[in-house]
Scaffold this motif. Structure first.
Motif, short mmCIF file in Angstrom:
data_model
loop_
_atom_site.label_atom_id
_atom_site.label_comp_id
_atom_site.label_asym_id
_atom_site.label_seq_id
_atom_site.Cartn_x
_atom_site.Cartn_y
_atom_site.Cartn_z
N GLU A 1 -41.33 -41.11 -1.12
CA GLU A 1 -42.59 -40.59 -0.59
C GLU A 1 -42.55 -40.72 0.93
OE1 GLU A 1 -44.92 -42.36 -4.49
OE2 GLU A 1 -44.24 -43.65 -2.84
N VAL A 2 -42.84 -39.62 1.60
CA VAL A 2 -42.80 -39.59 3.07
C VAL A 2 -44.23 -39.39 3.56
CG1 VAL A 2 -41.83 -38.47 5.09
CG2 VAL A 2 -40.50 -38.58 2.96
N PHE A 3 -44.68 -40.29 4.40
CA PHE A 3 -46.05 -40.30 4.89
C PHE A 3 -46.17 -39.38 6.10
CE2 PHE A 3 -45.31 -44.07 2.47
CZ PHE A 3 -46.47 -44.20 1.70
N LEU A 4 -46.95 -38.31 5.95
CA LEU A 4 -47.09 -37.29 6.98
C LEU A 4 -48.21 -37.65 7.96
CD1 LEU A 4 -46.68 -34.21 4.60
CD2 LEU A 4 -44.92 -35.35 5.99
N PRO A 5 -48.20 -37.07 9.16
CA PRO A 5 -49.19 -37.42 10.18
C PRO A 5 -50.65 -37.31 9.71
CG PRO A 5 -47.43 -36.16 11.18
CD PRO A 5 -47.18 -36.14 9.69
N ALA A 6 -50.98 -36.33 8.90
CA ALA A 6 -52.36 -36.16 8.44
C ALA A 6 -52.84 -37.35 7.61
CB ALA A 6 -52.52 -34.86 7.65
N LEU A 7 -51.93 -38.01 6.89
CA LEU A 7 -52.32 -39.20 6.13
C LEU A 7 -52.70 -40.33 7.07
CD1 LEU A 7 -52.61 -40.96 3.55
CD2 LEU A 7 -50.29 -41.71 4.03
N TRP A 8 -51.88 -40.57 8.08
CA TRP A 8 -52.17 -41.66 9.02
C TRP A 8 -53.50 -41.42 9.72
CZ3 TRP A 8 -49.56 -45.51 7.51
CH2 TRP A 8 -48.23 -45.39 7.10
N GLN A 9 -53.81 -40.17 10.04
CA GLN A 9 -55.09 -39.83 10.66
C GLN A 9 -56.24 -40.13 9.71
OE1 GLN A 9 -55.56 -39.02 13.86
NE2 GLN A 9 -57.74 -39.15 13.44
N ALA A 10 -56.11 -39.72 8.45
CA ALA A 10 -57.17 -39.96 7.46
C ALA A 10 -57.36 -41.46 7.22
CB ALA A 10 -56.83 -39.25 6.15
N ALA A 11 -56.25 -42.21 7.16
CA ALA A 11 -56.34 -43.66 6.94
C ALA A 11 -57.02 -44.34 8.13
CB ALA A 11 -54.95 -44.24 6.71
#
Length: 185
Positions: free
Chosen positions: A170-180
């Motif tokens: 699983e690769v964590f994309l920039p949009a996930l880090w922003q949402a988190a």
């Protein structure tokens, strides 16, 4: 040696102990969380979560995948690549692989998953054992073109049930880090 093979040789998959003092706690928390990523993303998206299949089929597995599964280099396997989306945005790129021989004897039909989450299937079946999570800076060349960014964190772990091994990355994309980040405000 192909470009992809040389990339595989250069990737260092690391254990928690090798990263614990190098990364911040929120990042470590996402990378090494042993619970269901599907459930965590569903919660973060307030039930606006979906899976978008990108690729499914038989192909030659990468060398690092063969090594992790304990099979011969160049072996054939089932490959499933999907986006895990929150609010319609790709949050995670996931690549799951299993060797052909393991699937043929293991009785798991990955071809029929469609837009259902493999992670949910794995976490609902108590017979699966999850092996330790490993993390790396995921090679840009291994990502779909539209998600290709440099220096994205990826993780993988092997799930095992009665001789059937599945490797889930699983690769964590920039949009996930922003949402988190927005959730913690």
């Amino acid at each position: 040696m192909s470009y992809e093979s040389s990339q595989a040789a250069a990737v260092a998959w690391l254990a928690y102990s090798q990263l614990a003092t190098k990364l911040d706690q929120p990042t470590l928390g996402w990378l090494f969380d042993e619970g269901s990523l599907t459930r965590r993303l569903t919660h973060l998206s307030r039930e606006h979560f979906c899976v978008t299949p990108l690729l499914e089929g038989w192909q030659t597995l990468r060398d690092d995948e063969c090594q992790a599964l304990g099979i011969a280099p160049g072996a054939q396997g089932w490959v499933r690549e999907v986006y895990l989306r929150g609010h319609g945005q790709p949050w995670v790129f996931a690549r799951s692989v299993a060797s052909r021989s393991a699937l043929e004897r293991g009785g798991l039909d990955l071809e029929t998953l469609g837009s259902r989450s493999l992670g949910e299937l794995l976490f609902c079946d108590q017979a699966f054992i999850r092996h330790p999570i490993e993390v790396c800076s995921y090679p840009q060349a291994w990502l779909p073109a539209e998600a290709a960014h440099d220096r994205l964190w990826g993780r993988r772990s092997r799930f095992e049930r009665d001789g059937l091994d599945l490797l889930v990355a699983e690769v964590f994309l920039p949009a996930l880090w922003q949402a988190a980040k927005e959730e913690t405000r």
